[in-house]
Scaffold this active site. Structure first.
Site, PDB file in Angstrom:
ATOM      1  N   HIS A  82       1.025  -1.258  -0.024  1.00  0.00           N
ATOM      2  CA  HIS A  82      -0.011  -0.006  -0.107  1.00  0.00           C
ATOM      3  C   HIS A  82       0.993   1.207   0.081  1.00  0.00           C
ATOM      4  CE1 HIS A  82      -3.432   2.415   0.935  1.00  0.00           C
ATOM      5  NE2 HIS A  82      -2.570   3.275   1.775  1.00  0.00           N
ATOM      6  N   ASP A 161     -14.749   3.511   8.999  1.00  0.00           N
ATOM      7  CA  ASP A 161     -13.819   4.032   8.685  1.00  0.00           C
ATOM      8  C   ASP A 161     -14.303   5.186   7.500  1.00  0.00           C
ATOM      9  OD1 ASP A 161     -10.974   5.116   8.061  1.00  0.00           O
ATOM     10  OD2 ASP A 161     -11.421   4.286   6.050  1.00  0.00           O
ATOM     11  N   ARG A 168     -14.013  13.463   9.552  1.00  0.00           N
ATOM     12  CA  ARG A 168     -12.594  14.026  10.035  1.00  0.00           C
ATOM     13  C   ARG A 168     -12.155  15.141   9.024  1.00  0.00           C
ATOM     14  NH1 ARG A 168      -9.262   9.170   9.550  1.00  0.00           N
ATOM     15  NH2 ARG A 168      -7.301  10.758   9.593  1.00  0.00           N
ATOM     16  N   SER A 183      -6.754   4.062   9.892  1.00  0.00           N
ATOM     17  CA  SER A 183      -7.741   4.116   8.714  1.00  0.00           C
ATOM     18  C   SER A 183      -7.093   3.339   7.559  1.00  0.00           C
ATOM     19  CB  SER A 183      -7.889   5.551   8.266  1.00  0.00           C
ATOM     20  OG  SER A 183      -8.521   5.874   7.171  1.00  0.00           O
ATOM     21  N   LYS A 187      -8.221  -0.754   6.323  1.00  0.00           N
ATOM     22  CA  LYS A 187      -8.788  -1.323   4.747  1.00  0.00           C
ATOM     23  C   LYS A 187      -7.641  -2.186   4.440  1.00  0.00           C
ATOM     24  CE  LYS A 187      -8.807   3.251   4.130  1.00  0.00           C
ATOM     25  NZ  LYS A 187      -8.947   4.679   3.847  1.00  0.00           N
TER      26      LYS A 187
HETATM   27  N1  URA Z   1      -5.651   8.026   3.781  1.00  0.00           N
HETATM   28  C1  URA Z   1      -6.568   6.992   4.293  1.00  0.00           C
HETATM   29  O1  URA Z   1      -7.033   6.098   3.990  1.00  0.00           O
HETATM   30  N2  URA Z   1      -6.849   7.505   5.903  1.00  0.00           N
HETATM   31  C2  URA Z   1      -6.333   8.642   6.291  1.00  0.00           C
HETATM   32  O2  URA Z   1      -6.922   9.032   7.414  1.00  0.00           O
HETATM   33  C3  URA Z   1      -5.757   9.620   5.757  1.00  0.00           C
HETATM   34  C4  URA Z   1      -5.125   9.100   4.437  1.00  0.00           C
END
Ligand code: URA
Ligand code: CA
Length: 432
Positions: A82, A161, A168, A183, A187
């Site tokens: 990632h 999320d 946020r 976060s 994922k």
């Molecule tokens: N990318 C994400 O997936 N989450 C965040 O909180 C910031 C950047």
């Protein structure tokens, strides 16, 4: 349990228990906890931080808020990569077939997303007929047989999320290490990764502007991986300038093909070998980084990686002959050079501004319904540290419109030329 007490506890600097974190995440995800209390908690986390256990629990609960992809029918250890996001980042297109060609299964779910250029899926659609919608069984069969498949995200992954990230975004709480780390990791974990290699970008074109904050984010994610039992390593790589030379969808596919044949840009090739050799070791196909690196170089030299790329394109309905004939990929009508305004060394190539310039040409999406033009973008001819003469072309704009004056100006604004040569290392640090 009352949400107000959870907020108060964090406000006063105490660590939340696993039960309290579960109460918040599941309650917020289901709609039992209102946005105003969730945003208050996000702000207290922003100021009070979270310890390793809290970060791990937050991640675990976000995973549990939705579906989790089950890749257990796929043989071998599923290692995913990632990136925290950069400009002209062609890494996945090269890495996926490369590590697959030495036996590491790559079962990737990818996104389209918003941004300067399309996501990996958009780029792959540069191949005629390429299909991102394989059913679950074909997806698994492809990976078991040929070690690689990339499909669009399906299912309801980490809804907590999604909801919290949107909140946020409008409450000035995005830039918090525990919130970003949980976060991203939630994922990855929900999409089935057993082991994870992270590419944390640092520099002017990245989310993290300095090595200290990038290291802190990387350590947070590696520690979350440890807490949840998914071994994670992080490479901190430079994003003061775009990676490689190409910014644009089909343009990046061509650059990926060059890299798979051993003729790619030096920085892209090096990053792919660095991330790839870590994936190969985590996937237990080599016992040392050096051995893994040798295997990857051999796979490029023997054309095994390129063959795997062709098989992958063919498996998903694409036309593999376009890999051998990249000129048949989408090509823009106009190629316009951007001449340097002075002589000297390139000292800045502001990645974000070049990204925005590409987006103006139609290479990326501003809203999710925008249609992108796969052919357009920018190809640089110089990188930071290169010498340039006034009048020499520093970049070529690939456009489907004749008037590119505004884009040209953006490119020139992104480039600084100076008498003194500077250079950035590509790999700043590795955190394991
Ligand atoms: N990318 C994400 O997936 N989450 C965040 O909180 C910031 C950047
Ligand atoms: Ca690139």
């Amino acid at each position: 349990m009352r949400m107000v007490d959870v907020i108060e506890k964090k406000r006063d600097g105490h660590a939340l228990s696993a039960e309290e974190i579960e109460f918040f995440v599941q309650g917020y995800s289901k709609g039992d906890i209102p946005d105003y209390q969730a945003s208050a908690l996000a702000m207290t986390i922003f100021f009070q931080d979270m310890n390793d256990e809290e970060r791990g629990e937050l991640t675990r609960q976000m995973v549990l808020s939705g579906q989790e992809i089950d890749l257990s029918e796929i043989d071998g250890i599923k290692v995913d990569k990632h990136s925290t996001g950069g400009v002209g980042d062609t890494t996945t297109l090269v890495l996926a077939p490369l590590v697959a060609s030495v036996g590491v299964p790559v079962a990737k779910m990818s996104g389209r997303g918003l941004g300067h250029t399309g996501g990996t899926l958009d780029k792959l659609e540069s191949f005629e007929g390429f299909n991102i919608e394989l059913d679950q069984q074909s997806f698994i069969d492809c990976v078991n047989r040929d070690k690689v498949a990339v499909i669009g995200q399906s299912g309801d992954l980490t809804p907590a999320d999604k909801k919290l990230y949107a909140l946020r975004d409008v409450t000035a709480t995005v830039n918090s290490i525990p919130l970003i780390a949980s976060s991203i990791m939630s994922k990855k974990i929900a999409s089935g990764a057993e082991r994870i290699v992270l590419d944390v970008k640092v520099g002017k074109g990245a989310f993290m502007k300095d090595i200290e904050s990038a290291s802190e984010l990387a350590k947070a994610m590696v520690s979350i991986g440890q807490h949840i039992g998914r071994t994670t390593e992080a490479v901190i790589s430079d994003m003061n300038q775009p990676l490689g030379y190409a910014i644009g969808n089909a343009l990046e596919v061509k650059e990926a093909i060059d890299t798979l044949t051993g003729n790619g840009p030096e920085d892209l090739t090096e990053l792919v070998l660095e991330l790839g050799s870590r994936m190969v070791v985590l996937g237990e196909k080599a016992s040392t980084i050096e051995e893994a690196r040798e295997m990857l170089i051999e796979a490029i030299e023997s054309k095994k990686a390129l063959e795997t790329f062709k098989t992958f394109i063919k498996n998903q309905g694409g036309n593999p002959s376009q890999v051998d004939n990249p000129t048949t990929l989408p090509t823009a009508q106009y190629q316009i050079d951007v001449p340097a305004e002075s002589s000297g060394y390139i000292t800045e190539l502001i990645a974000n501004e070049l990204g925005v310039a590409s987006m103006h040409l139609g290479a990326g999406r501003a809203t999710k319904d925008d249609v992108i033009d796969l052919a357009v973008g920018i190809v640089l001819h110089k990188k930071i540290g290169d010498q340039v003469e006034a009048g020499e072309s520093i970049a070529t704009i690939h456009a489907n419109q004749q008037d590119v004056e505004a884009v040209k100006e953006k490119v020139l604004n992104a480039v600084k030329i100076n008498d003194e040569r500077i250079e950035y290392p590509l790999i700043h640090k590795v955190i394991t």
